[in-house]
Write a protein that holds these residues in place. Structure first.
Motif: not given
Length: 361
Positions: A195-207
């Motif tokens: 889901g988008l909000l979970s994905l955003l959190a993961q991506v924000r911590e990665t890039v």
């Protein structure tokens, strides 16, 4: 969050590139004129067809806009599975009095020719779907003055995008309408998107590069939530599909809010790659049996989709739509941008008041 990308357009609103004749020049120009970032979809077009649409957009607006390319696909489909699916679709062809398409019509979507056009006639932004280009390609576009974006559906894909040198990444949640932009089509992962909000959190911590949030966004409050979660802008497709400027078939637009179509589902039925659409007869009957074979299935089924549209039969069309489709509004593209901005501002003010109240207790 200011960046080279968001500095191009006043409002953090990107109109998603929707292939198949939806993202026409008038829609792109209207969104850009309203302060968002309009996007042409070059997918399924020839290089010259893409160039002609670029010229049309330039004749309609002097503001920045983007062009989206599909990445060439590897040869991994099982020919036998495509043949079996073709036999299954034979009844559809007879019903619509048409022939099935040639599944071997090409896998690269004219990628090299389109890149050559975009290097000779640069546009402000170019995005990529179905994979990540090489650093050489992204660097060549950067030298031409073009900012590049690449879709990612996982944090790992987002990291690959950053390492390749893209200016920003589009984090596409599983809620998004149309095709999932995963870099590899892995059948065993069907339905397991994030889901988008979970994905955003993961991506924000990665890039560290800017993130454009995509997936089911229909209201300004959702844009505010995406920005609060670390995105620099939000990309909306289904919301703009319903506008009068979009090139979507009238039946497709009507289906978004038609009570007959109550839900969406990821399916390979129309293209051989997971794509979210409204559940209709074709999706129900053929989705469970469609092979992982893109773009072979796309080419195979293309005449059926066109014939269904000509016949006015929404039950045989690819009705791409995100999970928020029932929230579609009958507004002009420019009017929609204005309403979204107003809703975004209201949500930001409410958040500010809430934060201020919490600090004073």
């Amino acid at each position: 969050m200011s960046s080279a990308l968001t500095d191009l357009f006043p409002h953090p609103i990107v109109q998603a590139p929707m292939a198949g004749g939806v993202s026409v020049p008038h829609l792109v120009a209207a969104v850009s004129e309203a302060g968002g970032l309009g996007f042409l979809a070059a997918g399924y077009k020839t290089a010259d067809g893409m160039y002609q649409e670029i010229k049309q957009v330039r004749g309609l607006t002097g503001r920045p806009f983007g062009v989206n390319l599909f990445m060439p696909q590897p040869e991994y489909a099982d020919p036998a599975s495509v043949e079996v699916y073709a036999n299954q679709l034979a009844g559809e062809a007879a019903w619509y009095e048409t022939e099935l398409g040639d599944p071997d019509s090409g896998r690269d979507d004219g990628y090299d020719a389109k890149l050559a056009v975009l290097l000779d006639n640069p546009v402000p932004v170019v995005s990529f779907h179905f994979g990540c280009p090489s650093r050489e390609v992204l660097d060549s576009l950067a030298r031409a003055g073009t900012l590049t974006l690449v879709t990612a559906t996982t944090a790992e894909e987002a990291l690959a995008v950053q390492r390749a040198g893209a200016a920003a990444v589009i984090a596409q949640g599983v809620e998004a309408g149309g095709h999932q932009g995963s870099h590899r089509d892995v059948p065993e992962a069907d339905g397991s998107g994030v889901g988008l909000l979970s994905l955003l959190a993961q991506v924000r911590e990665t890039v560290t590069i800017p993130i454009v949030a995509a997936g089911g966004i229909m209201r300004g409050g959702q844009i505010a939530a995406a920005l609060a979660a670390g995105a620099s802008a939000a990309q909306l497709g289904t919301a703009f599909l319903a506008t009068p400027e979009s090139g979507a078939h009238a039946l497709h637009k009507q289906a978004l809010t038609n009570p007959l179509f109550v839900r969406t589902e990821l399916t390979r039925a129309f293209s051989g790659r997971p794509a979210r659409g409204l559940v209709n007869r074709f999706l129900r009957e053929h989705g469970p049996y469609a092979p992982a074979a893109y773009p072979q299935v796309h080419h195979l089924a293309a005449p059926l989709r066109k014939a269904a549209a000509r016949a006015g039969d929404a039950q045989g069309m690819a009705l791409w739509a995100g999970q928020g489709h029932r929230m579609a509004r009958e507004l002009s593209a420019g009017g929609l941008v204005e309403v979204l901005v107003d809703e975004l501002d209201a949500a930001a003010r409410a958040l500010s008041r809430h934060a201020g109240g919490g600090a004073g207790r």
